[in-house]
Design an enzyme around this catalytic site. Structure first.
Site, short mmCIF file in Angstrom:
data_model
loop_
_atom_site.label_atom_id
_atom_site.label_comp_id
_atom_site.label_asym_id
_atom_site.label_seq_id
_atom_site.Cartn_x
_atom_site.Cartn_y
_atom_site.Cartn_z
N SER D 61 0.98 -1.29 -0.09
CA SER D 61 0.36 0.08 -0.06
C SER D 61 0.85 1.20 0.46
O SER D 61 0.00 2.27 0.07
CB SER D 61 -1.27 -0.05 1.27
OG SER D 61 -1.88 -0.94 0.98
N LYS D 64 0.02 2.81 -3.43
CA LYS D 64 -0.68 4.06 -3.17
C LYS D 64 -0.77 5.36 -2.85
O LYS D 64 -0.76 6.61 -3.36
CB LYS D 64 -1.83 4.13 -2.09
CG LYS D 64 -2.34 2.48 -2.33
CD LYS D 64 -3.44 2.37 -1.00
CE LYS D 64 -4.52 1.54 -1.00
NZ LYS D 64 -3.97 0.01 -0.88
N TYR D 186 -2.78 -2.34 -10.53
CA TYR D 186 -3.34 -2.13 -9.49
C TYR D 186 -1.98 -3.05 -8.80
O TYR D 186 -1.07 -2.41 -7.62
CB TYR D 186 -4.58 -1.96 -8.69
CG TYR D 186 -4.89 -1.98 -7.31
CD1 TYR D 186 -4.35 -0.73 -6.81
CD2 TYR D 186 -5.04 -3.44 -6.49
CE1 TYR D 186 -4.37 -0.40 -5.21
CE2 TYR D 186 -5.47 -3.19 -5.24
CZ TYR D 186 -4.38 -2.03 -4.48
OH TYR D 186 -4.76 -2.34 -3.14
N TYR D 238 -4.56 3.07 7.87
CA TYR D 238 -5.49 2.05 7.82
C TYR D 238 -6.33 3.00 8.72
O TYR D 238 -6.94 4.45 8.64
CB TYR D 238 -4.68 0.68 7.87
CG TYR D 238 -4.74 0.40 6.89
CD1 TYR D 238 -4.88 0.24 5.90
CD2 TYR D 238 -3.32 -0.43 7.10
CE1 TYR D 238 -3.65 -0.27 5.07
CE2 TYR D 238 -1.91 -0.75 6.48
CZ TYR D 238 -2.46 -0.53 5.60
OH TYR D 238 -1.50 -1.39 4.25
N VAL D 256 0.78 -3.35 4.42
CA VAL D 256 1.40 -4.65 4.49
C VAL D 256 2.45 -5.30 4.31
O VAL D 256 2.45 -7.08 4.76
CB VAL D 256 -0.18 -5.84 4.47
CG1 VAL D 256 -1.82 -4.90 4.94
CG2 VAL D 256 -0.61 -5.77 2.94
#
Lengths: 314, 314, 314, 314
Positions: D61, D64, D186, D238, D256
């Site tokens: 992530s 992102k 992605y 998160y 993660v």
């Protein structure tokens, strides 16, 4: 009874103009909102029809009854490990509950539940969509029943919502096969074209303790027929099951193509159809027709003494 | 039938030891998990009992049937402006759905729905709890029925969850009276002590087209009796209505005191009781007893031909 | 800076006419939508004001900052057993999340969280509302600050939603005192009337490492001041915290009375006020004023080097 | 600072053994829980490393941040039509909120939001995964960075949950391209392997007003860098963003794979990595390391005066 059916046809048509034709796939949106038909099939084989009763339409969620019947015949109560049998209280295509309950759909009559049932079918049959078509033909006694390829293609093109549900269940381990194959089987069932008469005949086994009229043989056990009727009574009308039970009081299943099949256990099966739907996704005119019918018959399952038990064996 | 009832008593007691006595209020937690009783009242007035059938217990949510009947008698379908009649798909005391649906409870058999119905009663009667007690006495023909003050005090002391629901509905304008007064009426109903026999007799009107056995008069219309049965079938067993319909197949209502009343329309009413509950809040032994009974009788409303239907030619 | 403040006043007033005055209680709905004020208080004690900066208004949720500060002073991190410190992602008065998370509110800046904090206060002080009033007077150096009895009465009369939340938390064991007493303390805090200038001075301790300007003493530790600022940054603007962080980039707290307090750590505190709110419940003109201010100052906490960091070699 | 980094390495390793390595895809579950590394890159280009700082790991992530930066560079605020920028208050892969909010993800740092951003990329570039790899190489100055094909294949094989989200958004019209192509882009981003040092260097532009260290040129505007930092502060960890803000107080993004990048605006970027995660999905040891670092530096963005404004009305 023929005169009743004709009167129901006349009066149900007074509601035409209410509701809206389903538009979630373009192929359904093309339907003519002014069609209405009704067919009754009594357990002794008599048939009564009025209006557009012989016009084939897209059965959509009515196919969930066939799917469930086949899965229970094949697997029995093992099915309930993967799908529940309680009302969902949510719209038929909701993912919220499915996520909260870890991919186990509430019942086999919401989309997610029927997709799980279709997954069973894909595991069991090499050509599941052909199998479903054969069953529909056999039960109705009409060998010309077809899967509508135009509707099927439209379902596939607009599959995103159902694909989301299928993948969510797969993420929780509740879909065994590839999602694409499962959706193909599911959409094939939904895309069957049958008439009110086809459906009243085909589903008469639910009124007749599992006995199939067109084959003259037992299709399922009386106990299983009764249980499917119970699920229809509690879960068959999307999230308006309670309203329908209150007004009409019969086990029934509705489809967004505008068809509704209802059962008077021990006596008859009936299918009414008209494309325009209310906010809950149930045909306005078909519901009205069924309400008129139960008024006429004077029977609803929740207020009349079961036959043969009057003074019974006590 | 007396021998059946005794056999059911014997076999249902085999499940004693399963489940847990409700502990959400201390006064209920004191109940003895080993009690079991059953009473049947046929429409012609015969009564059959076994076990602890004459032992009074806390009727809890069974009172929701009386509350609903009174409200529908008084207000008719106007009630449905303030409460729905579809399955909730949620636990009986959930606030989530109530918030999402702006204070309109899904149906009159979840707590929030019964509180709305109690609000009606508070508007209509100067002493609503006395009125309820009078109705219970009249319908059962037992003038010694009482509201249990110990249970009532315990309900009041542990009212927070129900108070939260009532205030949430009041925030949306769906409670007319002061919350404290409404809760007092609601808890008074829940705190009635009645026996299986009292309840089977009192609720026989639902089996008998609205005719009350103890008074010999019509209590509600046949149509209303049928509609209440439909609501019991779809919503009467908390969020296990579908499971119960599948297994037992009768209109029924359950209470956390361990009682379940079920109706065989046109024929009889039955109440079974045992305090230990399953995860859904329904008595384990009472459910088992009702399943045995429907097996014995060979009737479930979803698979047997309604009596006297003309043309029923099989 | 005085000229900046006057320019901001002029430009922020251009947005008057947008948004809507809060109407959830009648006493707030009476406010004049055309008021606007701003006050800045620098850490060295200089004050700059424009518009209606000295007009007292209902501080509403701004009081949650005082409540949290008092609870953390008294109990430290033990508070986090009873309330979380993460954004809720839900409207400020939602019960859904509160039910799912068993009565533990997400953070102290949503209503449920502040009610838990008020419960602490009721446990700790004989006259909690007087205590809060005293703190507001002490921190602002203004002994005339009062709880508005008209607003308090209106809050009480329209308490249903907050009462529902408090009872739900009590049902989960997260409220120690009687709900009525807790709500009285909570509403008393909300009903304080203070001006922009009062608030800028009173909350300067958050800009000044916990040092209270009006008393000349340390009110809380630097570490605690920093942590409260962090909570304001992530949770202070109802469910628009991210939007505000993106546009303005300062720790801030908003109230439905139309006030917003923001902090430039190490430098100054500011309060802007105008009654008309956007859909998220934050004052339109006050937000605009704060955006203009951070543009002027050229500082947002997320892009400027902390002062005095050794080795900061740019 | 090198001695600090070494001390942090030593102390952070004391937490090894806590938490669990992510197992949602098998390829991640293979990671060694005992690895720990940290790298700091100051705005003047100095680099400080300890432990496994040069060991490449799956950035997951963290990608992102790159995705969002590229989309905002290309589309500016138009992006916010399709994705929100507020904390979700829900787990990072939840569908419930996505359904309720009609396919618009809460922010670009939850999976659904990043998938929307990836859809932008697929629309803009012929070979989006190559583009991402090039950006990672350019910003870090390390031409050997690769997409891990083993991880990518594992992501694809276990794509069901992310596929469900993508199809749900497509059902609401918020995905333009084929779901398979969007997921491939992605997952390719998630599967980049970079070291702590690579990441600290590559993301230094967020600490340096948009200036990219490795290229010596401006990568994004200072304003955009600040806004991305704000989103990281409110949404980067998160649903533990508030906890992290309270404890550490820096803009940060977690993956993660066990990496966390944090920014001290105006001064430095830092990346810590250790595979074992807490219940919220954030690395235990990496979080601890960052808490130690901010203690050492004495800076958190919410309590220290922005540089150059001390005393000042500049």
């Amino acid at each position: 009874m023929q005169s009743w059916v004709e009167e129901i046809d006349r009066r149900a048509r007074e509601t035409l103009g209410q509701g809206r034709v389903a538009d979630y796939i373009p192929a359904l949106a093309e339907q003519d909102a002014n069609r209405f038909g009704i067919a009754i099939c009594t357990n002794d084989g008599a048939r009564y029809t009025a209006g557009d009763a012989q016009e084939p339409f897209s059965i959509q969620s009515l196919s969930k009854v066939f799917l469930l019947t086949l899965a229970l015949r094949a697997h029995g109560d093992a099915l309930w490990q993967r799908v529940g049998l309680n009302p969902s209280g949510m719209p038929f295509n909701s993912l919220t509950q499915l996520e909260a309950e870890r991919g186990k759909p509430r019942n086999p009559f919401i989309n997610a539940g029927a997709i799980v049932v279709a997954d069973h079918l894909v595991s069991a049959f090499a050509t599941p969509s052909k199998h479903i078509q054969d069953i529909a033909r056999t039960l109705s006694g009409n060998a010309s029943i077809l899967i509508d390829r135009h509707v099927l293609a439209s379902e596939w093109q607009h599959r995103s919502r159902n694909a989301a549900m299928a993948y969510l269940m797969k993420a929780f381990g509740n879909i065994d096969n590839e999602v694409d194959a499962v959706l193909d089987a599911y959409f094939s069932c939904c895309s069957l074209r049958m008439s009110c008469l086809d459906l009243a005949v085909a589903m008469n086994y639910l009124a007749a303790d599992g006995h199939a009229l067109a084959t003259g043989k037992s299709f399922i056990t009386p106990d299983l027929a009764r249980r499917i009727n119970s699920i229809m009574f509690t879960c068959g009308m999307y999230d308006a099951a309670g309203d329908f039970a209150y007004r009409v009081g019969l086990p029934a299943k509705s489809g967004v193509g505008g068809g509704i099949v209802a059962i008077v256990p021990g006596r008859l099966s009936v299918c009414a159809w008209s494309p325009a739907l209310d906010a809950a996704g149930n045909s306005v005119a078909a519901q009205h027709a069924l309400e008129l019918l139960t008024d006429k018959l004077g029977v609803r399952i929740a207020n009349t003494a079961p036959a043969g038990v009057e003074g019974g064996s006590r």
